[in-house]
Design a protein around this motif. Sequence first.
Motif, short mmCIF file in Angstrom:
data_model
loop_
_atom_site.label_atom_id
_atom_site.label_comp_id
_atom_site.label_asym_id
_atom_site.label_seq_id
_atom_site.Cartn_x
_atom_site.Cartn_y
_atom_site.Cartn_z
N ASN A 1 0.82 -1.20 0.00
CA ASN A 1 0.00 0.00 0.00
C ASN A 1 0.86 1.26 0.00
O ASN A 1 0.55 2.24 -0.70
CB ASN A 1 -0.92 -0.01 1.22
CG ASN A 1 -1.88 1.17 1.22
OD1 ASN A 1 -2.59 1.39 0.26
ND2 ASN A 1 -1.89 1.91 2.32
N ALA A 2 1.96 1.25 0.76
CA ALA A 2 2.84 2.41 0.81
C ALA A 2 3.51 2.66 -0.54
O ALA A 2 3.82 3.81 -0.88
CB ALA A 2 3.89 2.22 1.89
N ARG A 3 3.74 1.62 -1.33
CA ARG A 3 4.39 1.75 -2.64
C ARG A 3 3.38 1.82 -3.78
O ARG A 3 3.76 1.73 -4.95
CB ARG A 3 5.32 0.56 -2.85
CG ARG A 3 6.43 0.46 -1.82
CD ARG A 3 7.24 -0.81 -2.00
NE ARG A 3 8.25 -0.94 -0.95
CZ ARG A 3 9.05 -2.00 -0.82
NH1 ARG A 3 8.94 -3.01 -1.67
NH2 ARG A 3 9.94 -2.04 0.14
N MET A 4 2.08 1.95 -3.43
CA MET A 4 1.01 2.03 -4.43
C MET A 4 0.96 0.79 -5.31
O MET A 4 0.54 0.85 -6.47
CB MET A 4 1.17 3.28 -5.29
CG MET A 4 1.03 4.58 -4.52
SD MET A 4 -0.59 4.76 -3.74
CE MET A 4 -1.62 4.97 -5.17
N MET A 5 1.37 -0.36 -4.77
CA MET A 5 1.27 -1.63 -5.49
C MET A 5 -0.04 -2.30 -5.06
O MET A 5 -0.06 -3.26 -4.29
CB MET A 5 2.49 -2.50 -5.18
CG MET A 5 3.80 -1.86 -5.58
SD MET A 5 5.25 -2.73 -4.95
CE MET A 5 5.06 -4.34 -5.72
N ILE A 6 -1.14 -1.73 -5.54
CA ILE A 6 -2.45 -2.15 -5.06
C ILE A 6 -2.77 -3.57 -5.50
O ILE A 6 -3.47 -4.31 -4.79
CB ILE A 6 -3.53 -1.17 -5.55
CG1 ILE A 6 -3.14 0.26 -5.19
CG2 ILE A 6 -4.88 -1.51 -4.94
CD1 ILE A 6 -2.91 0.49 -3.72
N ASP A 7 -2.28 -3.98 -6.68
CA ASP A 7 -2.54 -5.34 -7.13
C ASP A 7 -1.88 -6.36 -6.19
O ASP A 7 -2.47 -7.41 -5.90
CB ASP A 7 -2.05 -5.53 -8.56
CG ASP A 7 -0.62 -5.07 -8.75
OD1 ASP A 7 -0.03 -4.52 -7.80
OD2 ASP A 7 -0.09 -5.25 -9.87
N GLU A 8 -0.68 -6.06 -5.70
CA GLU A 8 -0.04 -6.97 -4.75
C GLU A 8 -0.75 -6.96 -3.41
O GLU A 8 -0.85 -8.00 -2.76
CB GLU A 8 1.42 -6.56 -4.57
CG GLU A 8 2.20 -7.50 -3.67
CD GLU A 8 3.69 -7.24 -3.70
OE1 GLU A 8 4.33 -7.31 -2.62
OE2 GLU A 8 4.22 -6.98 -4.80
N MET A 9 -1.27 -5.81 -3.00
CA MET A 9 -2.03 -5.75 -1.76
C MET A 9 -3.29 -6.60 -1.86
O MET A 9 -3.65 -7.33 -0.93
CB MET A 9 -2.39 -4.30 -1.43
CG MET A 9 -3.05 -4.13 -0.07
SD MET A 9 -3.51 -2.42 0.28
CE MET A 9 -4.88 -2.22 -0.86
N PHE A 10 -3.98 -6.53 -3.01
CA PHE A 10 -5.17 -7.35 -3.21
C PHE A 10 -4.80 -8.83 -3.27
O PHE A 10 -5.56 -9.67 -2.79
CB PHE A 10 -5.89 -6.93 -4.49
CG PHE A 10 -6.95 -5.90 -4.28
CD1 PHE A 10 -8.27 -6.25 -4.19
CD2 PHE A 10 -6.60 -4.56 -4.14
CE1 PHE A 10 -9.26 -5.30 -3.99
CE2 PHE A 10 -7.57 -3.60 -3.94
CZ PHE A 10 -8.91 -3.95 -3.85
N ALA A 11 -3.65 -9.16 -3.85
CA ALA A 11 -3.22 -10.55 -3.91
C ALA A 11 -3.00 -11.10 -2.50
O ALA A 11 -3.42 -12.22 -2.18
CB ALA A 11 -1.94 -10.66 -4.74
N ALA A 12 -2.34 -10.30 -1.64
CA ALA A 12 -2.14 -10.73 -0.25
C ALA A 12 -3.47 -10.84 0.48
O ALA A 12 -3.68 -11.77 1.29
CB ALA A 12 -1.22 -9.75 0.47
N LEU A 13 -4.39 -9.92 0.19
CA LEU A 13 -5.71 -9.97 0.83
C LEU A 13 -6.49 -11.21 0.41
O LEU A 13 -7.16 -11.85 1.24
CB LEU A 13 -6.48 -8.70 0.48
CG LEU A 13 -7.87 -8.53 1.11
CD1 LEU A 13 -7.75 -8.50 2.62
CD2 LEU A 13 -8.53 -7.26 0.61
N LEU A 14 -6.40 -11.57 -0.87
CA LEU A 14 -7.09 -12.77 -1.35
C LEU A 14 -6.51 -14.02 -0.71
O LEU A 14 -7.26 -14.96 -0.37
CB LEU A 14 -7.00 -12.85 -2.87
CG LEU A 14 -7.83 -11.84 -3.66
CD1 LEU A 14 -7.59 -12.02 -5.16
CD2 LEU A 14 -9.32 -11.98 -3.35
#
Length: 272
Positions: free
Chosen positions: A227-240
Amino acid sequence: MSNLLTQWQPTTPLKKRSVRNHPIARLTITLCILTLGWQAVVTIFQLPSFILPEPLGVLHKLIQRHDVLLRHAWITTSEIILGLLTGLGFGLMCALLMLLFSPVRRWMLPLLIASQAIPVFAIAPILMLWLGYGMASKVVMAAIIIFFPVTTCCYDGLRHTPQGYLDLAKTLNATRWQILRHIRLPAALPALASGIRVAVVVAPIGAVVGEWVGASEGLGYLMLQANARMMIDEMFAALLILAGLSVSLYFGTDFLLKRAIPWLPENSQSPS
């Protein structure tokens, strides 16, 4: 004495479920609908990827960064399982103490209520200060958050044992230990199973909150960094992955409970 337990055995055989009524099938259909709705929202409103990435983008990130995601997922899984075991052990012990000793019950019940009145975000920094930024603070956080449902469900099950079984045991000159072992504990297992199901669902919250406050590994830590690096796709991947882990733990626990406790009410009911 153990023959008394036969009255909790299911009286009707389980009916064979159709494929569409199976929980896994329903979950799969629900996920497909949610994914299509997710893609539709992104397409209709033309949302940029740093606001809401497309499902295919998240899938690509899952494949591309699978080694990192799995490594952090293993850390979070270990914290959740250790927290579950710790909270379950302390919850059972406290429930038994409240049942057997009235002074303990009078002192412990207010503490149980007070423990739930304090937000978990307020406890997490204190645990970090006391236990450090390693796994111990996350395990304790998960144990604290599941301690209340396990203790209350087990205690309610123990003290609501059918009076007829207790009277019959007394006529057989059963000792207090025999009544607890052969009657109260088996009768409390369905209520304890409900508490364990709740604990499995909320335990990841404690572990992830601990990782958000302070950690160097785990899915919560990875989501903050992404989230801090604006890598939202990776954040969603971790959330999934976290969501899949929680669902897997729930269904796995439910499967084990139904086979370990055959007198659960749902075992004697046909699925709807």
